[in-house]
Design a protein around this motif. Structure first.
Motif, PDB file in Angstrom:
ATOM      1  N   SER A  89       0.820  -1.213   0.000  1.00 37.99           N
ATOM      2  CA  SER A  89       0.000   0.000   0.000  1.00 37.99           C
ATOM      3  C   SER A  89       0.856   1.266   0.000  1.00 37.99           C
ATOM      4  CB  SER A  89      -0.973   0.008   1.183  1.00 37.99           C
ATOM      5  OG  SER A  89      -0.264  -0.110   2.395  1.00 37.99           O
ATOM      6  N   ALA A  90       1.943   1.266   0.743  1.00 39.28           N
ATOM      7  CA  ALA A  90       2.835   2.428   0.764  1.00 39.28           C
ATOM      8  C   ALA A  90       3.519   2.600  -0.588  1.00 39.28           C
ATOM      9  CB  ALA A  90       3.870   2.278   1.867  1.00 39.28           C
ATOM     10  N   ARG A  96       2.346   1.587  -3.515  1.00 38.32           N
ATOM     11  CA  ARG A  96       1.332   2.043  -4.470  1.00 38.32           C
ATOM     12  C   ARG A  96       1.068   3.531  -4.302  1.00 38.32           C
ATOM     13  NH1 ARG A  96      -4.793   1.436  -4.797  1.00 38.32           N
ATOM     14  NH2 ARG A  96      -5.124   2.008  -6.962  1.00 38.32           N
ATOM     15  N   GLN A  97       0.981   3.972  -3.061  1.00 37.59           N
ATOM     16  CA  GLN A  97       0.745   5.393  -2.796  1.00 37.59           C
ATOM     17  C   GLN A  97       1.923   6.245  -3.291  1.00 37.59           C
ATOM     18  OE1 GLN A  97       0.362   6.417   1.367  1.00 37.59           O
ATOM     19  NE2 GLN A  97      -1.035   8.082   0.878  1.00 37.59           N
ATOM     20  N   ARG A  98       3.110   5.761  -3.081  1.00 37.79           N
ATOM     21  CA  ARG A  98       4.304   6.504  -3.484  1.00 37.79           C
ATOM     22  C   ARG A  98       4.417   6.622  -5.006  1.00 37.79           C
ATOM     23  NH1 ARG A  98      10.007   6.450  -0.618  1.00 37.79           N
ATOM     24  NH2 ARG A  98      11.105   7.708  -2.143  1.00 37.79           N
TER      25      ARG A  98
END
Length: 108
Positions: free
Chosen positions: A24-25, A27-29
């Motif tokens: 998730s981190a 993908r967000q980045r």
């Protein structure tokens, strides 16, 4: 070479340059990547030995991704390409304009 030329591989490698990250981190980045595409890219990079996937048994299961030594070895060449691109953007843009102008002139 095909792997390095795809749209998402360089972004994933650069996103992991700072250390391990969860899906998730990551993908967000990266931004606009879909979960399906990111999953596929991560699997391919793991298969090629460019990243490591670590599963930690907890509830919920924790999965971290990080660059392998092989993956880290690509950061230097990628930086060289970035610097080359930055330095030569004006020349590339001029070449495009010249090409387009001669194409437009030839169309008439």
């Amino acid at each position: 070479m095909q792997r390095l030329g795809d749209k998402w591989t360089p972004l994933v490698l650069l996103a992991l340059a700072g250390g391990p990250q969860r899906f998730s981190a990551l993908r967000q980045r990266i931004g606009s990547v879909t979960p399906k595409v990111l999953t596929s890219t991560l699997r391919t990079l793991e298969r090629d030995g460019l990243l490591l996937r670590t599963v930690t048994a907890q509830v919920p299961v924790r999965v971290d991704y990080e660059l392998s030594d092989l993956g880290r070895s690509l950061l230097g060449p990628m930086e060289t390409i970035r610097l080359w691109s930055q330095e030569h953007v004006p020349s590339v843009l001029r070449a495009r304009e010249e090409f387009d102008r001669t194409r437009d002139d030839a169309a008439f």
